[in-house]
Design a protein around this motif. Structure first.
Motif, mmCIF file in Angstrom:
data_model
loop_
_atom_site.group_PDB
_atom_site.id
_atom_site.type_symbol
_atom_site.label_atom_id
_atom_site.label_comp_id
_atom_site.label_asym_id
_atom_site.label_seq_id
_atom_site.Cartn_x
_atom_site.Cartn_y
_atom_site.Cartn_z
ATOM 1 N N UNK A 152 15.910 -1.567 2.778
ATOM 2 C CA UNK A 152 16.261 -0.143 2.655
ATOM 3 C C UNK A 152 15.535 0.681 3.709
ATOM 4 N N UNK A 153 15.862 0.435 4.966
ATOM 5 C CA UNK A 153 15.278 1.219 6.043
ATOM 6 C C UNK A 153 16.132 2.444 6.318
ATOM 7 N N UNK A 154 15.508 3.500 6.840
ATOM 8 C CA UNK A 154 16.239 4.733 7.125
ATOM 9 C C UNK A 154 15.329 5.934 7.010
ATOM 10 N N UNK A 155 15.934 7.103 6.866
ATOM 11 C CA UNK A 155 15.186 8.350 6.671
ATOM 12 C C UNK A 155 15.007 8.558 5.174
ATOM 13 N N UNK A 156 13.839 8.234 4.666
ATOM 14 C CA UNK A 156 13.599 8.254 3.228
ATOM 15 C C UNK A 156 13.326 9.657 2.698
ATOM 16 N N UNK A 200 0.781 -1.224 0.000
ATOM 17 C CA UNK A 200 0.000 0.000 0.000
ATOM 18 C C UNK A 200 0.811 1.270 0.000
ATOM 19 N N UNK A 201 0.074 2.387 -0.059
ATOM 20 C CA UNK A 201 0.635 3.717 0.106
ATOM 21 C C UNK A 201 0.608 4.012 1.596
ATOM 22 N N UNK A 202 1.787 4.026 2.206
ATOM 23 C CA UNK A 202 1.874 4.125 3.671
ATOM 24 C C UNK A 202 2.165 5.544 4.160
ATOM 25 N N UNK A 203 2.553 6.449 3.256
ATOM 26 C CA UNK A 203 2.813 7.848 3.615
ATOM 27 C C UNK A 203 3.830 7.987 4.752
ATOM 28 N N UNK A 204 4.798 7.082 4.787
ATOM 29 C CA UNK A 204 5.816 7.089 5.829
ATOM 30 C C UNK A 204 7.029 7.911 5.388
ATOM 31 N N UNK A 205 7.607 8.652 6.342
ATOM 32 C CA UNK A 205 8.770 9.483 6.029
ATOM 33 C C UNK A 205 10.080 8.838 6.453
ATOM 34 N N UNK A 206 10.030 7.928 7.417
ATOM 35 C CA UNK A 206 11.246 7.228 7.828
ATOM 36 C C UNK A 206 10.858 5.951 8.550
ATOM 37 N N UNK A 207 11.820 5.062 8.685
ATOM 38 C CA UNK A 207 11.542 3.751 9.274
ATOM 39 C C UNK A 207 11.474 3.785 10.792
ATOM 40 N N UNK A 208 11.807 4.930 11.393
ATOM 41 C CA UNK A 208 11.680 5.057 12.842
ATOM 42 C C UNK A 208 10.255 5.378 13.271
ATOM 43 N N UNK A 209 9.411 5.763 12.318
ATOM 44 C CA UNK A 209 8.019 6.051 12.663
ATOM 45 C C UNK A 209 7.393 4.844 13.353
ATOM 46 N N UNK A 210 6.588 5.118 14.369
ATOM 47 C CA UNK A 210 5.964 4.029 15.118
ATOM 48 C C UNK A 210 5.094 3.156 14.215
ATOM 49 N N UNK A 211 4.493 3.769 13.202
ATOM 50 C CA UNK A 211 3.656 2.994 12.280
ATOM 51 C C UNK A 211 4.466 1.899 11.607
ATOM 52 N N UNK A 212 5.680 2.234 11.178
ATOM 53 C CA UNK A 212 6.535 1.247 10.522
ATOM 54 C C UNK A 212 7.045 0.231 11.530
ATOM 55 N N UNK A 213 7.407 0.690 12.712
ATOM 56 C CA UNK A 213 7.901 -0.218 13.742
ATOM 57 C C UNK A 213 6.826 -1.212 14.188
ATOM 58 N N UNK A 214 5.569 -0.793 14.161
ATOM 59 C CA UNK A 214 4.486 -1.730 14.476
ATOM 60 C C UNK A 214 4.456 -2.894 13.496
ATOM 61 N N UNK A 215 4.874 -2.625 12.259
ATOM 62 C CA UNK A 215 4.867 -3.653 11.217
ATOM 63 C C UNK A 215 6.080 -4.570 11.311
ATOM 64 N N UNK A 216 7.247 -3.996 11.537
ATOM 65 C CA UNK A 216 8.475 -4.791 11.471
ATOM 66 C C UNK A 216 8.934 -5.313 12.830
ATOM 67 N N UNK A 217 8.396 -4.770 13.911
ATOM 68 C CA UNK A 217 8.814 -5.212 15.251
ATOM 69 C C UNK A 217 7.613 -5.304 16.180
ATOM 70 N N UNK A 218 6.602 -6.121 15.835
ATOM 71 C CA UNK A 218 5.431 -6.271 16.705
ATOM 72 C C UNK A 218 5.796 -7.051 17.963
ATOM 73 N N UNK A 219 4.901 -7.045 18.949
ATOM 74 C CA UNK A 219 5.172 -7.760 20.202
ATOM 75 C C UNK A 219 5.318 -9.253 19.964
ATOM 76 N N UNK A 220 4.545 -9.790 19.022
ATOM 77 C CA UNK A 220 4.700 -11.189 18.630
ATOM 78 C C UNK A 220 5.482 -11.207 17.311
#
Length: 426
Positions: free
Chosen positions: A231-235, A200-220
């Motif tokens: 290619x994670x970083x400040x895009x 999708x179109x996630x409108x994310x500006x960098x990989x540190x955003x909590x939205x992205x972290x919820x996807x790549x580092x969930x509790x489970x």
């Protein structure tokens, strides 16, 4: 003839050593924000963003790269527009194999289209994302394996299609985090932690955003998503990611957002099993790309200067169609066809192999009608039919204009186990 004998020998050695024929097929997927397709909003209307023009641009894209799965954002909240794209951009030029998912939503609608020659849609649902008037859409597809008719397992593909809240304000960032938190909670509720793709179109500006972290580092962590290209970083406005930026194709705002190519808003993420092929489906290494992006248009319009990596008509079509670029990758499907025979124990004998023009079978027993399916070595169905035999007759199946090579002929007779012949067309 020497090469044919060698191919025949290799085939039997493969079956002898592994007990089955392991074949592969490749699926092409595209994720694309279509920029208000059919929707009159802001500066977009049928003069500045005409849907017939957009269908023409999509046909140019599909002549360059034809997908098996096509996920999109920003459809109008009108099912007629969703169907119009299907009939005017996908099922054209002799193509009839594409279908759409069931329409859902009324604002910035997401949609999934798929190639019915290879895939079927088993299930879908949507999740309303808080107060943003947006849905996350969940789709479960399955691959049309040759063994499906016999109740065999196939490969399932689980899709999440999203369009997260836009904007760089603190409230926008917080909303995106809440949206992905809801999505991950829904995945856990459904138990989706295998062969899942997030698109999708996630409108994310960098990989540190909590939205992205919820996807790549969930509790489970079993539900974690991964960026296939790492290619994670400040895009945002960072030339180090120029090859991966997907927005904006325009430098001046109008119907399209301006600012040039300086953001990576559009993503296809995958779960870990797609990186290590533990569920007969895998990401094809090196296949991920933003179509039209040559890495030489940082903070520029897509039409500024030249583009040596893509055809000029495609670049122009992408510029005119949307302020986003389509993102694509390929999936490799492992499939199994078992029980390869030369002589069947059901009273049917294959006459001659290799064959030329016609596959002939001798019916040696009194049999009821039976069906046949002819598959390419990659598992694609190329011919099927029903036979009404009588004992002592010869059944002929014309091969038409099928290319030379190895095929699998599967026979299914009522109340009997199916059998599969190896057929070599020359």
């Amino acid at each position: 003839m020497h090469n044919l004998k060698k191919l025949n020998l290799l085939f039997f050695l493969f079956v002898a050593f592994f007990g089955q024929l392991k074949a592969q097929d490749t699926l092409r997927v595209i994720q694309y924000n279509l920029l208000n397709y059919g929707k009159d909003v802001y500066s977009c209307d049928q003069q500045t963003n005409n849907r017939d023009d957009k269908n023409g641009y999509l046909r140019t894209l599909f002549s360059y790269y034809l997908p098996d799965i096509f996920t999109v954002n920003e459809m109008d909240g009108d099912e007629a527009d969703v169907k119009y794209l299907l009939d005017s951009a996908l099922n054209v030029n002799g193509r009839t194999q594409y279908a759409q998912a069931v329409f859902s939503g009324d604002y910035l609608v997401n949609m999934l289209y798929y190639n019915t020659n290879k895939l079927a849609l088993k299930w879908q649902d949507n999740l309303f994302l808080g107060n943003t008037e947006r849905d996350a859409n969940f789709y479960r597809l399955y691959y049309k394996s040759p063994d499906l008719a016999d109740g065999a397992d196939t490969v399932f593909i689980n899709y999440v299609v999203v369009h997260l809240k836009a904007g760089s304000e603190a409230s926008d960032i917080s909303t995106r985090a809440a949206e992905t938190q809801d999505i991950m909670a829904e995945l856990e509720r459904m138990g989706w932690n295998g062969n899942v793709i997030f698109s999708g179109d996630c409108n994310l500006y960098n990989s540190d955003e909590q939205a992205f972290q919820n996807l790549v580092a969930p509790s489970d962590i079993s539900y974690s998503f991964y960026d296939p290209i790492g290619q994670e970083g400040n895009w945002h406005s960072n030339s180090d990611f120029a090859l991966y930026h997907t927005q904006s194709t325009h430098s001046v705002s109008g119907c399209a957002s301006g600012g040039g190519m300086d953001d990576r808003f559009d993503f296809i993420l995958v779960q870990e099993d797609l990186l290590n092929n533990t569920n007969n489906l895998s990401y094809k290494e090196g296949s991920y790309e933003a179509i039209g992006q040559d890495g030489q248009h940082f903070n520029q319009s897509l039409l500024d200067g030249s583009n040596a990596d893509y055809p000029a008509d495609l670049v122009t079509a992408l510029y005119n169609n949307s302020d986003h670029l389509p993102v694509t990758m390929q999936l490799v499907v492992d499939q199994t066809a078992t029980g390869i025979n030369d002589i069947a124990d059901i009273g049917v004998r294959l006459l001659g192999n290799p064959v030329s023009g016609v596959i002939k079978m001798e019916v040696q027993a009194q049999l009821p009608q039976f069906s046949y399916h002819l598959f390419s070595i990659s598992g694609n169905a190329v011919k099927s039919g029903v036979v009404y035999p009588s004992r002592g007759t010869t059944v002929s199946i014309p091969t038409g204009k099928l290319a030379a090579g190895i095929y699998l002929l599967k026979l299914k007779i009522a109340n009997r186990a199916p059998v599969t012949f190896k057929v070599i067309l020359q």
